[in-house]
Enzyme design. Sequence first.
Site: not given
Length: 437
Positions: A126, A197
């Site tokens: 995601e 991330e």
Amino acid sequence: WIRDLMRAFCFLYSSVVARSEPRAHKPAILSGLSLLLCSLLLLLLIVAKAFKTPIMAPEMNRVVTGDGIIKPQCDKLQYTSITLPNGLRVLLISDPETDKAAAALNVRVGSMSDPVELPGLAHFCEHMLFYSSEKYPIEDEYSKFISDHGGHTNAFTAAEDTNYQFDVNWDALPEALDRFAQFFISPLISGDGVEREVKAVDSEHGKNLAVDAWRFHQLNKATGNQHHPWARFFTGNLETLLTTPTKKGINVRAAVADFHSRHYSANLMAAAVYGRHSLDELQQLAVDAFSGVPNQELQAPQFPPDIFQDEHRGLLIRVVPIKESHILDIQWDIPPTEPLYRKAPTNYISHLLGHEGAGSAFALLKARGLATALSAGEGGGSLSSRSFFGVRVDLTEEGNARIAEVAEVIFKYLDLMRGLGGVSEQVGCFILAFIIF
């Protein structure tokens, strides 16, 4: 598919009426637009009538429309639903007076589909989709465009679903929707962004460690059936997403790309699009944006119902919270309520258990000086194979010393509800027989 549409709309609604930082999980409600789409929640409970044509196998190159949506008389917005040739279902909402546009898309895959060797991969996927795509290769092009045009982005990963949303100034919807759709058509999954991330996910996990709700949630997992996917660690952190996989020779970037290609299929997606444009214009925007999403004709992931087994029930677990409080939280796993969304049997139980008037369980506990508040209802983490129902009692000091007495009042009230003159047999048989230890 009805649930997918409902979730897509619910988070489109959140996107329109809430401001949030990118990928934040708890947006704050704005005052100006908070009533804009409230009636649509009722609408989506009966949206099944919108799909009079079978939706699982739309004719090749033909958009299937459904115009039988029922709405309240006071609702002046216009709606239609379409199924694209690739199987992706879209609810369209036209509001000629809005200054905002928004969209949300729900994918029927979540953290229970994580590979065992990579806990948190669905959540990490995601995050990675926000970076860039083949059509828009500049890093963070999507987020920057949304921000520059008065909007906000958000996303979340649940056990069986992943949901993406944005809102934007109404006239920027075509360009925003095209960028948004690339998440599901051709994301680049930047190798340069993996470590950054992962650190963002790790930071998110670090914040959760100091939040009692997250701690209790993980405790539930740790005391359930450890062989069930639900018991796994869903969020992910530096250890599970980078350090350990790297030691094992796992290419994390390749794992994300593989997860996306194996699970992100158009026939497992449902979207909602809202804006000032006419329905015909919104339909064309949706067709242009989402028709390129690949359809692999996948089946939605299925999971067994044995989240808790007999040895995991009837336990009293004492927890020292971060925030000072005295709470009795009684949880039950019950048969799945999704198929009964029209009847909503747990709402009856919630209303009666949560009642605070004379004769209620709370009134008795309060009169005895044992409780200051009581709430009851189905948890938001319910699954397709099993649902969760809970009663939370905020205790006084005296109540904390007499937990067994508080629990006895709750269970006696449940017995009263099951007895003659209580709830209907249909509701009683479905729920109450399963919430007695």
